[in-house]
Design a protein around this motif. Structure first.
Motif, PDB file in Angstrom:
ATOM      1  N   UNK A 162       0.818  -1.087   0.010  1.00 39.65           N
ATOM      2  CA  UNK A 162      -0.227  -0.144  -0.019  1.00 39.65           C
ATOM      3  C   UNK A 162       0.772   1.211  -0.125  1.00 39.65           C
ATOM      4  N   UNK A 163       0.620   2.248  -1.074  1.00 39.83           N
ATOM      5  CA  UNK A 163       1.771   3.164  -1.061  1.00 39.83           C
ATOM      6  C   UNK A 163       1.655   3.894   0.198  1.00 39.83           C
ATOM      7  N   UNK A 164       0.453   4.085   0.954  1.00 40.31           N
ATOM      8  CA  UNK A 164       0.375   4.979   2.240  1.00 40.31           C
ATOM      9  C   UNK A 164       1.262   4.363   3.151  1.00 40.31           C
ATOM     10  N   UNK A 165       1.298   3.236   3.160  1.00 43.43           N
ATOM     11  CA  UNK A 165       2.205   2.397   4.276  1.00 43.43           C
ATOM     12  C   UNK A 165       3.826   2.753   3.888  1.00 43.43           C
ATOM     13  N   UNK A 166       4.206   2.764   2.594  1.00 43.41           N
ATOM     14  CA  UNK A 166       5.397   2.964   1.981  1.00 43.41           C
ATOM     15  C   UNK A 166       6.019   4.246   2.179  1.00 43.41           C
ATOM     16  N   UNK A 208      11.203  -1.274   1.843  1.00 46.11           N
ATOM     17  CA  UNK A 208      10.071  -1.246   2.500  1.00 46.11           C
ATOM     18  C   UNK A 208       9.234  -2.029   1.720  1.00 46.11           C
ATOM     19  N   UNK A 209       8.436  -3.034   2.189  1.00 47.90           N
ATOM     20  CA  UNK A 209       7.476  -4.032   1.594  1.00 47.90           C
ATOM     21  C   UNK A 209       6.818  -4.559   2.523  1.00 47.90           C
ATOM     22  N   UNK A 210       5.692  -5.424   1.870  1.00 48.97           N
ATOM     23  CA  UNK A 210       4.545  -6.261   2.877  1.00 48.97           C
ATOM     24  C   UNK A 210       5.009  -7.440   3.335  1.00 48.97           C
ATOM     25  N   UNK A 211       5.940  -8.207   2.760  1.00 52.05           N
ATOM     26  CA  UNK A 211       6.295  -9.453   3.250  1.00 52.05           C
ATOM     27  C   UNK A 211       5.275 -10.494   2.878  1.00 52.05           C
ATOM     28  N   UNK A 250      10.500   2.527  16.491  1.00 54.13           N
ATOM     29  CA  UNK A 250      10.055   3.408  15.679  1.00 54.13           C
ATOM     30  C   UNK A 250       9.336   2.646  14.573  1.00 54.13           C
ATOM     31  N   UNK A 251      10.008   1.854  14.067  1.00 57.29           N
ATOM     32  CA  UNK A 251       9.493   0.905  12.885  1.00 57.29           C
ATOM     33  C   UNK A 251       8.430  -0.310  13.216  1.00 57.29           C
ATOM     34  N   UNK A 252       8.552  -0.842  14.523  1.00 55.89           N
ATOM     35  CA  UNK A 252       7.578  -1.895  15.059  1.00 55.89           C
ATOM     36  C   UNK A 252       6.225  -1.785  14.565  1.00 55.89           C
ATOM     37  N   UNK A 253       5.866  -0.537  14.793  1.00 57.41           N
ATOM     38  CA  UNK A 253       4.178  -0.290  14.448  1.00 57.41           C
ATOM     39  C   UNK A 253       3.859  -0.541  12.973  1.00 57.41           C
ATOM     40  N   UNK A 254       4.824  -0.435  11.970  1.00 56.30           N
ATOM     41  CA  UNK A 254       4.708  -0.649  10.619  1.00 56.30           C
ATOM     42  C   UNK A 254       4.559  -2.265  10.305  1.00 56.30           C
ATOM     43  N   UNK A 255       5.405  -2.984  11.277  1.00 56.03           N
ATOM     44  CA  UNK A 255       5.131  -4.521  10.691  1.00 56.03           C
ATOM     45  C   UNK A 255       3.858  -4.716  11.413  1.00 56.03           C
TER      46      UNK A 255
END
Length: 120
Positions: A15-19, A39-42, A96-101
């Motif tokens: 999702x471009x918003x997540x990236x 940065x990717x979805x996995x 800082x990035x844990x929330x993204x995962x």
């Protein structure tokens, strides 16, 4: 009608918003300076799955034709990302990035669609 190549190839769509959010956070994080990030979805989805999702979301059937001229002879069948946390990264960066995962997992569950690359 849309012409495509092999519909069975799978790719990591995000999702471009997540990236954009991840890039913004990287720019704002001093510990990220000099780091390399993808940065990717996995998760990998085939083009056929993406087309089915788009048809469902738009409530329209898409007319798709496989054009043999678009099919690559040495196509990588499945190309996706694996979420990897490098332990040498600072704890502040990890927090800082844990929330993204976590957010990426929630988005996949909620929408049925969608962070270091791998091909098979």
């Amino acid at each position: 009608m849309i012409e495509l190549g092999n519909l069975d190839v799978s790719r990591d769509f995000s999702d471009v918003r997540m990236v954009v959010s991840a890039y913004r956070r990287l720019l704002e994080t001093p510990a990220a300076i000099g780091g390399t990030f993808n940065v990717c979805s996995g998760e990998a989805f085939s083009l056929a799955e993406v087309i089915a999702i788009l048809a469902k979301l738009s409530n329209h059937e898409l007319e798709v034709r496989v054009n043999p001229a678009f099919v690559r002879a040495n196509e990588i069948k499945k190309f996706y990302a694996v979420i990897v946390i490098i332990l040498s990264q600072s704890l502040a960066l990890l927090r800082r990035f844990l929330w993204l995962i976590l957010c990426a997992g929630c988005l996949r569950r909620a929408s049925g669609s969608n962070f270091i690359s791998r091909s098979t």
